[in-house]
Design a protein around this motif. Sequence first.
Motif, PDB file in Angstrom:
ATOM      1  N   GLY A  86       0.810  -1.206   0.000  1.00  0.00           N
ATOM      2  CA  GLY A  86       0.000   0.000   0.000  1.00  0.00           C
ATOM      3  C   GLY A  86       0.845   1.258   0.000  1.00  0.00           C
ATOM      4  O   GLY A  86       2.080   1.211   0.081  1.00  0.00           O
ATOM      5  N   SER A  88       2.506   4.691   1.412  1.00  0.00           N
ATOM      6  CA  SER A  88       3.307   4.841   2.632  1.00  0.00           C
ATOM      7  C   SER A  88       2.425   5.021   3.863  1.00  0.00           C
ATOM      8  O   SER A  88       1.591   5.928   3.931  1.00  0.00           O
ATOM      9  CB  SER A  88       4.235   6.053   2.485  1.00  0.00           C
ATOM     10  OG  SER A  88       5.016   6.215   3.655  1.00  0.00           O
ATOM     11  N   GLY A  89       2.608   4.119   4.815  1.00  0.00           N
ATOM     12  CA  GLY A  89       1.878   4.212   6.083  1.00  0.00           C
ATOM     13  C   GLY A  89       0.444   3.741   6.023  1.00  0.00           C
ATOM     14  O   GLY A  89      -0.291   3.877   7.009  1.00  0.00           O
ATOM     15  N   LYS A  90       0.020   3.167   4.896  1.00  0.00           N
ATOM     16  CA  LYS A  90      -1.370   2.733   4.756  1.00  0.00           C
ATOM     17  C   LYS A  90      -1.431   1.251   4.384  1.00  0.00           C
ATOM     18  O   LYS A  90      -0.534   0.739   3.708  1.00  0.00           O
ATOM     19  CB  LYS A  90      -2.087   3.564   3.694  1.00  0.00           C
ATOM     20  CG  LYS A  90      -2.202   5.053   4.040  1.00  0.00           C
ATOM     21  CD  LYS A  90      -2.955   5.798   2.955  1.00  0.00           C
ATOM     22  CE  LYS A  90      -3.082   7.279   3.306  1.00  0.00           C
ATOM     23  NZ  LYS A  90      -3.810   8.023   2.250  1.00  0.00           N
ATOM     24  N   PRO A  91      -2.495   0.564   4.820  1.00  0.00           N
ATOM     25  CA  PRO A  91      -2.629  -0.848   4.431  1.00  0.00           C
ATOM     26  C   PRO A  91      -2.944  -0.975   2.947  1.00  0.00           C
ATOM     27  O   PRO A  91      -3.470  -0.051   2.320  1.00  0.00           O
ATOM     28  CB  PRO A  91      -3.807  -1.323   5.297  1.00  0.00           C
ATOM     29  CG  PRO A  91      -4.602  -0.088   5.584  1.00  0.00           C
ATOM     30  CD  PRO A  91      -3.590   1.022   5.695  1.00  0.00           C
ATOM     31  N   ASP A  96      -5.673   2.509  -1.880  1.00  0.00           N
ATOM     32  CA  ASP A  96      -4.347   2.722  -1.309  1.00  0.00           C
ATOM     33  C   ASP A  96      -3.329   1.684  -1.783  1.00  0.00           C
ATOM     34  O   ASP A  96      -2.172   1.717  -1.368  1.00  0.00           O
ATOM     35  CB  ASP A  96      -4.418   2.693   0.224  1.00  0.00           C
ATOM     36  CG  ASP A  96      -5.165   3.888   0.786  1.00  0.00           C
ATOM     37  OD1 ASP A  96      -5.085   4.966   0.166  1.00  0.00           O
ATOM     38  OD2 ASP A  96      -5.837   3.742   1.822  1.00  0.00           O
TER      39      ASP A  96
END
Length: 216
Positions: A86, A88-91, A96
């Motif tokens: 995903g 950056s920083g997201k599932p 995403d």
Amino acid sequence: MVHELRSSRTRLRRGAAVVLALSVGLASVSPVAAQSLTDRFKSLFGGKSDEPAEPKPAPAPGQPAEDDLDCPQVTVRAGASTYAVGASGKPAVGNDIRFQASITKMARECLRSSAGITARVGIQGRVIAGPAGAPASVEVPLRIAVVQGGVGEKVIASKAYRTTVAMSEGGSVPFTFVAEDLAYPVPAPAVADTYIFYVGFDPQALSPEPRGKKKK
């Protein structure tokens, strides 16, 4: 009237032929199917995947196929057939998702020696760009393991690999990877039939290797 009947029969025959061709085509598509030895050389190890494989003579009645004497079957480990990343920083969910990789074909061959068995395991797959946009190139983490099946599985050998895939503007790129160095001891005849090659994606393969302790 006779002409109409002949035309109707011709249309029915053509329709049946189209249906048969479609059904054969669908039956031949297997997302995670292992290929035969002859298919492997055509598709994974240098040949073209759309070329028909040359037939091999059938084994003698009651005798195992030559390729299966010392070479376990290969399959995808449950839950490891896809790998999604995903933003950056997201599932890796919905919009995403940056990219997703999947395994489509597998193949293997084994070489037996006095030291044990060395296997070549081929993996063919595809990387597809997601809504969040894929980078110019992606690292695909893979793991191949030799496992003794049964009530309690026993890992005989396991190794992590990485392969880099350059993305294209189309956003859908095939990849092929062949592991050349998976080695393990020759199994005892009583358990040889329970051995299996497991392949799959393993994100931990991208983690940096632990540094060894510095010698004083």
